[in-house]
Write a protein that holds these residues in place. Structure first.
Motif, mmCIF file in Angstrom:
data_model
loop_
_atom_site.group_PDB
_atom_site.id
_atom_site.type_symbol
_atom_site.label_atom_id
_atom_site.label_comp_id
_atom_site.label_asym_id
_atom_site.label_seq_id
_atom_site.Cartn_x
_atom_site.Cartn_y
_atom_site.Cartn_z
ATOM 1 N N PHE A 1 0.777 -1.295 -0.039
ATOM 2 C CA PHE A 1 -0.123 -0.058 0.125
ATOM 3 C C PHE A 1 0.935 1.109 0.210
ATOM 4 O O PHE A 1 0.741 2.110 -0.855
ATOM 5 N N HIS A 2 1.778 1.195 0.733
ATOM 6 C CA HIS A 2 2.878 2.400 0.878
ATOM 7 C C HIS A 2 3.607 2.662 -0.281
ATOM 8 O O HIS A 2 3.732 3.772 -0.744
ATOM 9 N N GLU A 3 3.980 1.523 -1.022
ATOM 10 C CA GLU A 3 4.719 1.497 -2.258
ATOM 11 C C GLU A 3 3.716 2.182 -3.444
ATOM 12 O O GLU A 3 4.040 2.864 -4.196
ATOM 13 N N ILE A 4 2.482 1.842 -3.243
ATOM 14 C CA ILE A 4 1.458 2.395 -4.371
ATOM 15 C C ILE A 4 1.214 3.999 -4.183
ATOM 16 O O ILE A 4 1.219 4.604 -5.020
ATOM 17 N N ILE A 5 1.059 4.437 -2.804
ATOM 18 C CA ILE A 5 1.030 5.690 -2.623
ATOM 19 C C ILE A 5 2.501 6.300 -3.152
ATOM 20 O O ILE A 5 2.217 7.390 -3.903
ATOM 21 N N ALA A 6 3.642 6.030 -2.755
ATOM 22 C CA ALA A 6 4.856 6.533 -3.097
ATOM 23 C C ALA A 6 5.135 6.766 -4.627
ATOM 24 O O ALA A 6 5.371 7.743 -5.330
ATOM 25 N N SER A 7 4.844 5.571 -5.289
ATOM 26 C CA SER A 7 5.012 5.604 -6.681
ATOM 27 C C SER A 7 3.986 6.426 -7.357
ATOM 28 O O SER A 7 4.357 7.252 -8.626
ATOM 29 N N ASN A 8 2.834 6.420 -7.268
ATOM 30 C CA ASN A 8 1.822 7.275 -7.775
ATOM 31 C C ASN A 8 1.873 8.606 -7.636
ATOM 32 O O ASN A 8 1.749 9.503 -8.370
ATOM 33 N N ILE A 9 2.164 8.917 -6.323
ATOM 34 C CA ILE A 9 2.379 10.443 -6.117
ATOM 35 C C ILE A 9 3.728 11.080 -6.881
ATOM 36 O O ILE A 9 3.693 12.066 -7.510
ATOM 37 N N THR A 10 4.861 10.207 -6.817
ATOM 38 C CA THR A 10 5.857 10.630 -7.590
ATOM 39 C C THR A 10 5.803 10.774 -9.006
ATOM 40 O O THR A 10 5.959 11.527 -9.720
ATOM 41 N N ALA A 11 4.995 9.716 -9.548
ATOM 42 C CA ALA A 11 4.638 9.818 -10.892
ATOM 43 C C ALA A 11 3.837 10.866 -11.416
ATOM 44 O O ALA A 11 3.602 11.495 -12.539
ATOM 45 N N SER A 12 3.013 11.407 -10.425
ATOM 46 C CA SER A 12 2.015 12.479 -10.645
ATOM 47 C C SER A 12 2.938 13.831 -10.419
ATOM 48 O O SER A 12 2.010 14.868 -10.685
ATOM 49 N N GLY A 13 4.120 13.994 -10.224
ATOM 50 C CA GLY A 13 4.710 15.254 -10.170
ATOM 51 C C GLY A 13 5.240 15.725 -8.763
ATOM 52 O O GLY A 13 5.775 16.755 -8.975
ATOM 53 N N LEU A 14 5.424 14.916 -7.922
ATOM 54 C CA LEU A 14 5.799 15.356 -6.458
ATOM 55 C C LEU A 14 6.616 14.192 -5.903
ATOM 56 O O LEU A 14 5.799 13.128 -5.541
ATOM 57 N N LYS A 15 7.946 14.434 -5.788
ATOM 58 C CA LYS A 15 8.686 13.196 -5.486
ATOM 59 C C LYS A 15 8.684 13.036 -3.937
ATOM 60 O O LYS A 15 8.805 13.806 -3.044
ATOM 61 N N VAL A 16 8.202 11.713 -3.397
ATOM 62 C CA VAL A 16 8.171 11.715 -2.076
ATOM 63 C C VAL A 16 8.892 10.183 -1.807
ATOM 64 O O VAL A 16 9.162 9.530 -2.671
ATOM 65 N N GLU A 17 9.429 10.163 -0.432
ATOM 66 C CA GLU A 17 10.096 8.805 0.096
ATOM 67 C C GLU A 17 9.108 8.169 0.637
ATOM 68 O O GLU A 17 8.336 8.198 1.303
ATOM 69 N N MET A 18 9.605 6.788 0.786
ATOM 70 C CA MET A 18 8.744 5.775 1.416
ATOM 71 C C MET A 18 8.867 5.869 3.189
ATOM 72 O O MET A 18 7.766 5.842 3.655
ATOM 73 N N HIS A 19 9.810 6.522 3.406
ATOM 74 C CA HIS A 19 9.803 6.660 4.899
ATOM 75 C C HIS A 19 8.785 7.884 5.555
ATOM 76 O O HIS A 19 8.383 8.110 6.567
ATOM 77 N N GLN A 20 8.522 8.712 4.518
ATOM 78 C CA GLN A 20 7.587 9.802 4.772
ATOM 79 C C GLN A 20 6.003 9.268 4.861
ATOM 80 O O GLN A 20 5.195 10.046 5.712
ATOM 81 N N ILE A 21 5.777 8.218 4.409
ATOM 82 C CA ILE A 21 4.280 7.608 4.118
ATOM 83 C C ILE A 21 4.163 7.238 5.781
ATOM 84 O O ILE A 21 2.710 7.797 5.953
ATOM 85 N N PRO A 22 4.697 6.319 6.433
ATOM 86 C CA PRO A 22 4.046 6.145 7.790
ATOM 87 C C PRO A 22 3.766 7.206 8.760
ATOM 88 O O PRO A 22 2.800 7.238 9.536
ATOM 89 N N THR A 23 4.701 8.199 8.439
ATOM 90 C CA THR A 23 4.233 9.496 9.193
ATOM 91 C C THR A 23 3.143 10.232 8.952
ATOM 92 O O THR A 23 2.488 10.498 9.839
ATOM 93 N N ALA A 24 2.490 10.188 7.551
ATOM 94 C CA ALA A 24 1.593 11.076 7.235
ATOM 95 C C ALA A 24 0.497 10.221 7.608
ATOM 96 O O ALA A 24 -0.535 10.814 8.033
ATOM 97 N N MET A 25 0.567 8.927 7.370
ATOM 98 C CA MET A 25 -0.781 7.885 7.708
ATOM 99 C C MET A 25 -0.998 7.798 9.012
ATOM 100 O O MET A 25 -2.014 7.217 9.436
ATOM 101 N N LEU A 26 0.021 8.334 9.983
ATOM 102 C CA LEU A 26 -0.250 8.148 11.284
ATOM 103 C C LEU A 26 -1.686 8.959 11.473
ATOM 104 O O LEU A 26 -2.405 8.625 12.606
ATOM 105 N N PHE A 27 -1.846 9.890 10.921
ATOM 106 C CA PHE A 27 -2.888 10.755 11.080
ATOM 107 C C PHE A 27 -4.300 10.108 10.938
ATOM 108 O O PHE A 27 -5.313 9.827 11.898
ATOM 109 N N PRO A 28 -4.496 9.627 9.688
ATOM 110 C CA PRO A 28 -5.778 8.828 9.482
ATOM 111 C C PRO A 28 -6.039 7.508 10.177
ATOM 112 O O PRO A 28 -6.965 7.023 10.813
ATOM 113 N N ALA A 29 -4.809 6.910 10.566
ATOM 114 C CA ALA A 29 -4.636 5.723 11.505
ATOM 115 C C ALA A 29 -5.368 6.024 12.790
ATOM 116 O O ALA A 29 -5.880 5.206 13.471
#
Length: 439
Positions: free
Chosen positions: A170-198
């Motif tokens: 799931f995190h790879e899907i988020i990172a790869s699709n956001i990067t492909a859409s014009g905003l480079k993000v790293e995998m380590h950023q995803i858990p921190t961001a998803m802490l809020f909806p979790a």
């Protein structure tokens, strides 16, 4: 009018009116396809083409059902029931009953969480674990809506937050699709961001446990689940081979990445060890497949529904319409993006499939509105995960129903979908929305 919105609303309304979910999905697809310009013939063609995509999932669940019944015939569920009953408080022993109730709920929660990360078997454990526990849950007068909520929490929250098992995908899907859409993000950023909806999921779980479903609920039918039919006892040999079969099934599933071959491996072990007799094997496996048939048909219909929605082109149009309605307002923009994600996932039934659909529009829009990279991750990740809890076509609600409804006393819509929708999607939207604005 947008075809996706109409189709999802029709499907949800019919389901809430207790119309069969499969019929609701087909009807919603027909109406949505017609409104989306496909016509009746085009809609039927798209739906027919799409149902093939759900065949593998349906076969997987049928095999898992057969494996669950085969395991139960060895006596493992009876042994589990007897073991747990030793620790259940006697009639009138209120304190012991409360402790037993808490321990069982905590055990179910742990198993659900482990199924996403530590032992990535997804919902395969439910038909094995839950039916044998129903007798105990009934004695403790546990509301099955609470169990459904706990199971759904465990099936969704770990992949949202933790980058292992299904969460890594799931995190790879988020990172790869956001990067492909014009905003480079790293995998380590995803858990921190998803802490809020979790954290919104945690809030919903606490409300369900301590407020909504804390009162006792009585179920009148005697518990004679299909998984225990004809099973009079158990032996040490049967228990040992059951454990070996479960390990073999898990190993084969991880190795082949297929639930079908995982279940097959477990069944072969039971055959080879003569834990199930040749004379009864066909009946047992057929009963198990029948038990899981409902899930299979829903997933097949949901795949056809998703194909029709995709062919109309109105999923992308819905996202673009929301973008045009925002008008540079960051607060409104965040809310609309989350609501659109909720609608799409409710219809498709898969958060993993929603991310690629919405990311291509959401990322440029988020950048234009001035959202930070972390806020953008929150928006895309939350919008994708929303609806998985509460969707009639989601594994996260179908799985709990398959285990809790073996005696016909747990309604899929009103006892699984509605409770999980209310307890999880509402706090997740609110917390995700606030996080996106503040980050």
């Amino acid at each position: 009018m947008n075809a996706v919105v109409v189709a999802v609303i029709v499907m949800l309304l019919l389901s809430l009116l207790r119309v069969n979910v499969v019929f609701s999905l087909i009807t919603g697809a027909l109406i949505g396809g017609a409104i989306g310009g496909l016509g009746i013939d085009g809609t039927i063609e798209a739906f027919t083409e799409g149902v093939g995509g759900g065949a593998n999932v349906a076969l997987s669940y049928a095999m898992l059902g057969g494996f669950a019944v085969a395991i139960s015939s060895t006596g493992l569920p009876n042994a589990l029931v007897e073991f747990v009953l030793k620790y259940v408080g006697k009639q009138g022993d209120t304190r012991a009953k409360k402790l037993s109730r808490a321990l069982i709920i905590f055990f179910i929660l742990l198993m659900a969480c482990f199924s996403q990360n530590l032992i990535p078997i997804h919902i395969a454990f439910i038909p094995l674990l839950i039916p044998p526990l129903l007798k105990i849950l009934n004695e403790l007068q546990v509301d099955r809506r609470l169990v459904a909520t706990v199971l759904t929490f465990g099936l969704v929250t770990p992949y949202m937050l933790l980058p292992v098992g299904f969460g890594q995908i799931f995190h790879e899907i988020i990172a790869s699709n956001i990067t492909a859409s014009g905003l480079k993000v790293e995998m380590h950023q995803i858990p921190t961001a998803m802490l809020f909806p979790a954290s919104g999921m945690v809030v919903g779980l606490l409300i369900a446990v301590f407020f909504s479903y804390r009162k006792p609920r009585t179920y009148n039918k005697p518990i004679v689940p299909v998984t225990l039919e004809g099973n009079k006892g158990y032996s040490v040999k049967g228990i040992i081979w059951s454990v070996v079969a479960i390990i073999a099934a898990l190993a084969a599933q991880i190795w082949t990445e297929s639930m079908v071959f995982g279940a097959l491996a477990g069944i072969v072990v039971l055959y080879a060890s003569k834990s199930i007799s040749w004379n009864e094997a066909d009946r047992l496996l057929t009963d198990g497949m029948r038990m899981m048939a409902f899930i299979g048909f829903v997933m097949i219909a949901a795949s056809g529904f998703a194909k029709v929605m995709s062919e109309t082109g109105d999923v992308e149009q819905l996202v673009k319409q929301a973008a045009s309605a925002i008008g540079g307002n960051q607060v409104l923009g965040a809310l609309l993006m989350l609501i659109v994600g909720l609608l799409v996932t409710l219809g498709i039934g898969s958060s993993f499939s929603t991310i690629p659909i919405i990311a291509t529009i959401y990322v440029p829009l988020a950048l234009e509105l001035g959202f930070s990279p972390m806020a953008t991750i929150v928006l895309v990740g939350t919008a994708g995960a929303l609806g998985d809890a509460g969707s009639p076509a989601s594994d996260s609600t179908l799985g709990p129903t398959s285990g809790l409804n073996v005696d016909g006393q747990h309604n899929h819509i009103w006892d699984s979908c509605v409770p999980t929708f209310l307890h999880f999607n509402i706090p997740v939207i609110l917390i995700g929305w606030l996080a996106a604005i503040m980050l």
